[in-house]
Design a protein around this motif. Structure first.
Motif, mmCIF file in Angstrom:
data_model
loop_
_atom_site.group_PDB
_atom_site.id
_atom_site.type_symbol
_atom_site.label_atom_id
_atom_site.label_comp_id
_atom_site.label_asym_id
_atom_site.label_seq_id
_atom_site.Cartn_x
_atom_site.Cartn_y
_atom_site.Cartn_z
ATOM 1 N N ASP A 198 -1.555 1.487 2.814
ATOM 2 C CA ASP A 198 -2.842 0.863 2.506
ATOM 3 C C ASP A 198 -3.470 0.242 3.747
ATOM 4 O OD1 ASP A 198 -1.724 -1.689 2.892
ATOM 5 O OD2 ASP A 198 -1.329 -1.989 0.775
ATOM 6 N N TRP A 199 -4.745 -0.091 3.613
ATOM 7 C CA TRP A 199 -5.486 -0.601 4.765
ATOM 8 C C TRP A 199 -5.062 -2.008 5.153
ATOM 9 C CZ3 TRP A 199 -8.147 -4.636 2.569
ATOM 10 C CH2 TRP A 199 -8.562 -4.503 1.240
ATOM 11 N N LEU A 200 -4.477 -2.753 4.249
ATOM 12 C CA LEU A 200 -3.955 -4.068 4.615
ATOM 13 C C LEU A 200 -2.835 -3.923 5.645
ATOM 14 C CD1 LEU A 200 -3.661 -6.170 1.331
ATOM 15 C CD2 LEU A 200 -5.064 -6.682 3.328
ATOM 16 N N TRP A 201 -1.908 -2.987 5.385
ATOM 17 C CA TRP A 201 -0.794 -2.769 6.308
ATOM 18 C C TRP A 201 -1.305 -2.239 7.643
ATOM 19 C CZ3 TRP A 201 1.745 1.622 8.459
ATOM 20 C CH2 TRP A 201 2.973 1.337 9.066
ATOM 21 N N THR A 247 -9.583 0.028 11.659
ATOM 22 C CA THR A 247 -8.648 0.305 10.568
ATOM 23 C C THR A 247 -8.970 1.651 9.922
ATOM 24 O OG1 THR A 247 -8.207 -2.041 10.161
ATOM 25 C CG2 THR A 247 -7.839 -0.523 8.320
ATOM 26 N N TYR A 248 -10.260 1.945 9.751
ATOM 27 C CA TYR A 248 -10.699 3.272 9.302
ATOM 28 C C TYR A 248 -11.011 4.107 10.544
ATOM 29 C CZ TYR A 248 -11.210 1.830 4.399
ATOM 30 O OH TYR A 248 -10.975 1.413 3.104
ATOM 31 N N TRP A 249 -10.544 5.336 10.577
ATOM 32 C CA TRP A 249 -10.699 6.192 11.741
ATOM 33 C C TRP A 249 -12.176 6.415 12.058
ATOM 34 C CZ3 TRP A 249 -9.801 12.124 12.141
ATOM 35 C CH2 TRP A 249 -9.756 12.502 13.492
ATOM 36 N N ALA A 250 -12.550 6.105 13.280
ATOM 37 C CA ALA A 250 -13.960 6.147 13.668
ATOM 38 C C ALA A 250 -14.559 7.541 13.537
ATOM 39 C CB ALA A 250 -14.110 5.633 15.102
ATOM 40 N N ALA A 251 -13.762 8.588 13.772
ATOM 41 C CA ALA A 251 -14.299 9.948 13.735
ATOM 42 C C ALA A 251 -14.850 10.305 12.355
ATOM 43 C CB ALA A 251 -13.216 10.950 14.144
#
Length: 330
Positions: A89-92, A323-327
């Motif tokens: 998950d994005w928290l981790w 955290t989220y991949w920029a691409a």
């Protein structure tokens, strides 16, 4: 949720054979991506679909699926550089980035758990849970549980953790206790909720309802495909091709009921249970632009940081950039 709190022992025993009933991958000129998953996790349904239909090779990659015995083991293997991709998950991911690990993610699923009660239960809203016995999977820092507590505090000035009897436990055990009538309500992971729904339970409040109530404008992925940012940036076409294969598998699972019949032995469900699992999986397929989802995740991170404190997020009070991949946002 930081890796510093996790046990490193037994990693060698945790890594099992290549999974999903496929033979070991032979020589191939295609770039290989090693994906670590829980042996009986729901991610295996999508990866099985990718391999069965050759969607990885169609997209010029070779996916190698490795089974692990638990989430901690996949996390450790990822940080050790033994895997290219895991699901977390994005928290981790944010916590690892805040502590110096350059992980990033692509959204995988917005499916989340819910507080479930029997269809004929008199419980209709959160205040009805005062004095009731609630089973909670995932422990006191489970983000679905924290979000539902946050909603109860915001809308009803209700401290559920104090004003109800909370029983923490493993998801299968809590599902059994709910079915046997030992619990008034149970908060479980989405696929256990789906199985309960097939057995005559209904949703009281979902973690997605709580997320919207606390500021999210739409569904936020509970899980994502996690990989190292430098690996993805240096092998951008390979990483994007893996995500394309994932998207094609999701599209097939979204449209084909026969595909779910094929998967039934792996899903370990049939009849009504298989239909509900299928429908809830489909509802969890991410549909939003990644940039919009990231904005909502950042809002929820601040809520969760307040509710869970340093034990949950570490010292960072805001979600780490990247955290989220920029691409994917381009």
């Amino acid at each position: 949720m930081g890796i510093s709190r996790r046990g490193f022992g037994g990693l060698g025993l945790a890594l099992l054979a290549t999974s999903l009933g496929f033979p070991a991958i032979g020589a191939s000129d295609l770039p290989r991506i090693k994906v670590g998953v829980l042996k009986f996790g729901t991610v295996s349904w999508e990866l099985n679909t990718i391999k069965h239909h050759g969607l990885d090779r169609k997209n010029s990659v070779e996916v190698e699926v490795l089974d692990f015995a638990g989430e901690d083991a996949t996390n450790v293997a990822m940080l050790a550089g033994d895997l290219d991709v895991i699901v977390s998950d994005w928290l981790w991911v944010s916590r690892q980035r805040s502590e110096g690990e350059t992980l990033t993610l692509a959204p995988y699923s917005t499916a989340v758990g819910a507080l479930m009660v029997e269809n004929d239960s008199a419980l209709r809203q959160l205040p009805d849970l005062v004095g009731k016995k609630i089973g909670v999977a995932g422990g006191p820092l489970d983000k679905s549980w924290l979000l539902i507590q946050g909603l109860a505090q915001q809308d009803h000035q209700l401290d559920l953790a104090k004003e109800a009897e909370i029983v923490y436990g493993a998801p299968p055990l809590l599902a059994e206790k709910a079915l046997s009538g030992e619990l008034d309500a149970v908060l479980n992971f989405w696929h256990f909720c789906a199985r309960l729904e097939a057995e005559g339970f209904r949703r009281l409040v979902g973690a997605d309802d709580a997320a919207r109530g606390l500021g999210a404008s739409g569904p936020v992925s509970a899980l994502g495909y996690v990989f190292r940012e430098e690996w993805a940036d240096q092998n951008q076409e390979v990483a994007l091709n893996f995500i394309r294969a994932s998207s094609e598998a999701k599209a097939l699972l979204a449209s084909s009921d026969p595909e779910w019949q094929r998967l039934a032995p792996l899903v370990r469900a049939e009849g009504r249970a298989l239909e509900v699992l299928r429908d809830r999986y489909r509802e969890g397929i991410p549909q939003r632009p990644v940039a919009e989802e990231e904005q909502d995740a950042a809002k929820l991170y601040e809520v969760l940081a307040t509710l869970g404190g340093e034990k949950l997020v570490g010292k960072a009070r805001r979600m780490a950039p990247g955290t989220y991949w920029a691409a994917l946002k381009a």
